[in-house]
Design a protein around this motif. Structure first.
Motif, PDB file in Angstrom:
ATOM      1  N   ILE A 158      -0.150 -47.521  79.429  1.00 41.86           N
ATOM      2  CA  ILE A 158      -1.714 -47.464  80.000  1.00 41.86           C
ATOM      3  C   ILE A 158      -1.600 -46.374  81.271  1.00 41.86           C
ATOM      4  N   TYR A 159      -2.599 -45.539  81.093  1.00 45.91           N
ATOM      5  CA  TYR A 159      -3.035 -44.889  82.363  1.00 45.91           C
ATOM      6  C   TYR A 159      -4.586 -45.400  82.260  1.00 45.91           C
ATOM      7  N   PRO A 160      -4.935 -46.178  83.292  1.00 50.17           N
ATOM      8  CA  PRO A 160      -6.355 -46.898  83.267  1.00 50.17           C
ATOM      9  C   PRO A 160      -7.578 -45.863  83.229  1.00 50.17           C
ATOM     10  N   SER A 161      -8.518 -45.931  82.214  1.00 47.03           N
ATOM     11  CA  SER A 161      -9.748 -45.245  82.225  1.00 47.03           C
ATOM     12  C   SER A 161     -10.763 -46.133  82.900  1.00 47.03           C
ATOM     13  N   THR A 162     -10.249 -47.240  83.698  1.00 49.10           N
ATOM     14  CA  THR A 162     -11.322 -47.773  84.473  1.00 49.10           C
ATOM     15  C   THR A 162     -11.275 -47.319  85.896  1.00 49.10           C
ATOM     16  N   GLN A 163     -10.826 -46.372  86.286  1.00 53.23           N
ATOM     17  CA  GLN A 163     -10.440 -45.765  87.694  1.00 53.23           C
ATOM     18  C   GLN A 163     -11.770 -45.653  88.236  1.00 53.23           C
ATOM     19  N   ALA A 164     -12.845 -44.627  87.662  1.00 57.37           N
ATOM     20  CA  ALA A 164     -14.159 -44.614  88.277  1.00 57.37           C
ATOM     21  C   ALA A 164     -14.974 -45.618  88.346  1.00 57.37           C
ATOM     22  N   ALA A 165     -14.870 -46.676  87.205  1.00 54.38           N
ATOM     23  CA  ALA A 165     -15.732 -47.891  87.301  1.00 54.38           C
ATOM     24  C   ALA A 165     -14.852 -48.672  88.704  1.00 54.38           C
ATOM     25  N   TRP A 208     -10.044 -39.599  77.274  1.00 47.00           N
ATOM     26  CA  TRP A 208      -9.823 -40.301  78.488  1.00 47.00           C
ATOM     27  C   TRP A 208     -11.155 -40.096  79.610  1.00 47.00           C
ATOM     28  N   LEU A 209     -11.116 -38.991  79.499  1.00 43.74           N
ATOM     29  CA  LEU A 209     -12.492 -38.574  80.555  1.00 43.74           C
ATOM     30  C   LEU A 209     -13.820 -38.954  80.176  1.00 43.74           C
ATOM     31  N   GLY A 210     -14.025 -38.927  78.806  1.00 42.66           N
ATOM     32  CA  GLY A 210     -15.169 -39.605  78.291  1.00 42.66           C
ATOM     33  C   GLY A 210     -15.246 -41.021  78.588  1.00 42.66           C
ATOM     34  N   ALA A 211     -14.225 -41.777  78.315  1.00 41.79           N
ATOM     35  CA  ALA A 211     -13.971 -43.042  78.810  1.00 41.79           C
ATOM     36  C   ALA A 211     -14.313 -43.475  80.287  1.00 41.79           C
ATOM     37  N   ILE A 212     -13.578 -42.630  81.065  1.00 38.51           N
ATOM     38  CA  ILE A 212     -13.813 -42.676  82.381  1.00 38.51           C
ATOM     39  C   ILE A 212     -15.349 -42.805  82.979  1.00 38.51           C
ATOM     40  N   ASN A 213     -16.185 -41.734  82.509  1.00 40.16           N
ATOM     41  CA  ASN A 213     -17.631 -41.585  82.601  1.00 40.16           C
ATOM     42  C   ASN A 213     -18.152 -42.858  82.214  1.00 40.16           C
ATOM     43  N   LYS A 214     -18.305 -43.207  81.146  1.00 43.92           N
ATOM     44  CA  LYS A 214     -18.978 -44.365  80.488  1.00 43.92           C
ATOM     45  C   LYS A 214     -18.508 -45.597  81.296  1.00 43.92           C
ATOM     46  N   ALA A 215     -17.235 -45.671  81.662  1.00 44.57           N
ATOM     47  CA  ALA A 215     -17.063 -47.184  82.330  1.00 44.57           C
ATOM     48  C   ALA A 215     -17.813 -47.210  83.642  1.00 44.57           C
ATOM     49  N   ALA A 216     -17.789 -45.794  84.422  1.00 49.72           N
ATOM     50  CA  ALA A 216     -18.337 -45.807  85.564  1.00 49.72           C
ATOM     51  C   ALA A 216     -19.984 -46.220  85.535  1.00 49.72           C
ATOM     52  N   ILE A 217     -20.849 -45.694  84.517  1.00 45.06           N
ATOM     53  CA  ILE A 217     -21.970 -45.736  84.567  1.00 45.06           C
ATOM     54  C   ILE A 217     -22.321 -47.153  83.992  1.00 45.06           C
ATOM     55  N   LYS A 256     -29.925 -52.657  98.882  1.00 43.66           N
ATOM     56  CA  LYS A 256     -29.925 -51.645  97.763  1.00 43.66           C
ATOM     57  C   LYS A 256     -29.256 -50.325  98.342  1.00 43.66           C
ATOM     58  N   ILE A 257     -28.348 -49.853  97.524  1.00 42.97           N
ATOM     59  CA  ILE A 257     -27.846 -48.405  97.908  1.00 42.97           C
ATOM     60  C   ILE A 257     -27.651 -47.518  96.704  1.00 42.97           C
ATOM     61  N   VAL A 258     -27.594 -46.388  97.087  1.00 44.10           N
ATOM     62  CA  VAL A 258     -27.398 -45.050  96.143  1.00 44.10           C
ATOM     63  C   VAL A 258     -26.201 -44.650  96.116  1.00 44.10           C
ATOM     64  N   ILE A 259     -25.636 -44.779  94.912  1.00 41.37           N
ATOM     65  CA  ILE A 259     -24.225 -44.044  94.952  1.00 41.37           C
ATOM     66  C   ILE A 259     -24.313 -42.783  93.846  1.00 41.37           C
ATOM     67  N   GLY A 260     -23.646 -41.688  94.427  1.00 44.49           N
ATOM     68  CA  GLY A 260     -23.640 -40.376  93.640  1.00 44.49           C
ATOM     69  C   GLY A 260     -22.021 -40.404  92.814  1.00 44.49           C
ATOM     70  N   PHE A 261     -22.291 -40.085  91.459  1.00 41.25           N
ATOM     71  CA  PHE A 261     -21.074 -40.034  90.765  1.00 41.25           C
ATOM     72  C   PHE A 261     -20.976 -38.532  90.203  1.00 41.25           C
ATOM     73  N   SER A 262     -19.643 -38.053  90.570  1.00 40.85           N
ATOM     74  CA  SER A 262     -19.435 -36.588  89.785  1.00 40.85           C
ATOM     75  C   SER A 262     -18.036 -36.523  89.479  1.00 40.85           C
ATOM     76  N   GLY A 263     -17.883 -36.144  88.131  1.00 43.35           N
ATOM     77  CA  GLY A 263     -16.782 -36.056  87.281  1.00 43.35           C
ATOM     78  C   GLY A 263     -16.553 -34.891  86.557  1.00 43.35           C
ATOM     79  N   PRO A 264     -15.427 -34.253  85.892  1.00 41.48           N
ATOM     80  CA  PRO A 264     -15.223 -33.445  85.126  1.00 41.48           C
ATOM     81  C   PRO A 264     -15.888 -33.470  83.847  1.00 41.48           C
TER      82      PRO A 264
END
Length: 353
Positions: free
Chosen positions: A297-304, A72-81, A58-66
């Motif tokens: 394409i500039y992938p919005s999967t980067q944070a995921a 594109w940024l909205g998609a980045i955040n959604k994909a990470a979560i 079990k691990i805890v990951i902290g995620f922070s973005g703009p």
């Protein structure tokens, strides 16, 4: 015509080196157990039991973005979560998105104080967040840097990047393919924010690709990655250029304004290539009822991807499709061209502008 076999070959050769790794992060099929009738050799290593997606510590990951003030940024955040939610062994702590570098620094300091197991960070400003990222690394917390690079290699265990230069190369190669041999063709460019290195890289790649077929940018304007900026910059461009054969617009979010200006001007003598890969642009490509013919394409999967890599690093795992036993230090994602011929492959993961 649309993207041809020649184009695909050129893109594969031209971008293969900079695209880095598009490898899957799960164990490869060659790790399957042999049939029951075949006894494994005594010295053979044990096969991967289900691969990297099997639950681990079990691990805890902290995620922070703009702040998600851009599609594109909205998609980045959604994909990470969404990626973190796939794993029962991951608890994701998400800080509130912000465009204030000082506030984001305080968010990272909170992660450090909470002793999270890893941090995935898309910085508002890579240079401004470098020191606090180094602080996390020195505290033994691996940092995965996404999209905007830190100014020191000591600030991140892994860096996940899109390919800005490669975007320009892809767009220029497509336009070369379409305009083949028309040395007098008028090519226009609608850039993003000119002061940003990412914009400079995109323009440099575009210019380099056009040189390969004897073309150059005849008219260029810069917008600001917003709808309003795209509209005003495009109105200026169209006023200055009475004839255009092709346009590359760096960003599909600002492309909403770009297309509004084109409609207002009543211009349709050219075709347009977009950038980033929004769903609304892909819908236009699929319909064939627009000047938009392709997007890069500039992938919005980067944070995921960052979440997935942070999990591997924190749990001491490797990437299953590599022989190397450690997760690589840097991964750069590919910048493919989407046309009517292949849009169905990409539209399902496209972001909404």
């Amino acid at each position: 015509m649309h993207a041809s076999l020649s184009l695909r070959r050129r893109l594969a050769v031209g971008l293969g080196a900079t695209a880095a790794l598009t490898l899957g992060l799960t164990a490869c099929t060659s790790n399957e157990e042999p049939p029951a009738t075949t006894a494994p050799a005594a010295s053979a290593p044990a096969p991967a039991a289900g691969g990297n997606d099997e639950p681990g510590d079990k691990i805890v990951i902290g995620f922070s973005g703009p702040a998600a003030d851009h599609g594109w940024l909205g998609a980045i955040n959604k994909a990470a979560i969404a990626e973190a939610e796939k794993y029962s062994d991951v608890e994701l702590k998400v800080s509130e998105g912000t465009n204030d570098a000082n506030l984001q620094i305080s968010h990272v300091e909170t992660f450090i104080n909470d002793k999270v197991d890893a941090i995935v960070l898309l910085p508002t400003d890579g240079a401004a967040l470098t020191d606090v990222a180094i602080k996390a690394m020195e505290a033994g917390i691996p940092v995965v840097n996404v999209d905007r690079e830190f100014s020191s290699t000591f600030a991140a265990r892994v860096t996940v990047l899109g390919d800005n230069y490669g975007m320009g190369v892809s767009a220029g190669t497509y336009i070369c393919e379409r305009l083949g041999g028309q040395s007098d063709a008028v090519v226009a460019e609608i850039a993003g924010i000119d002061s940003l290195p990412l914009t400079q890289d995109r323009s440099r790649g575009f210019e380099d690709a056009l040189k390969g077929c004897g073309l150059s940018v005849s008219n260029r304007v810069a917008a600001d990655f917003t709808i309003q900026g795209g509209e005003s910059a495009t109105a200026q461009l169209l006023s200055a250029a009475p004839k255009i054969d092709a346009i590359w617009n760096h960003d599909d979010d600002q492309g909403v304004g770009v297309l509004a200006a084109i409609e207002t001007a009543g211009r349709d003598e050219f075709f347009m290539v977009g950038g980033a890969g929004s769903k609304n642009v892909m819908d236009l490509i699929k319909s064939g009822d627009s000047v938009v013919e392709a997007t890069v394409i500039y992938p919005s999967t980067q944070a995921a991807d960052g979440i997935k890599l942070a999990r591997l690093v924190a749990q001491g795992r490797s990437m299953g499709d590599l022989v190397e036993t450690s997760v690589p230090r840097k991964i750069q994602l590919y910048a493919p061209v989407v046309t009517k011929d292949n849009v169905d492959e990409f539209i399902g993961s496209a972001f909404e502008s």
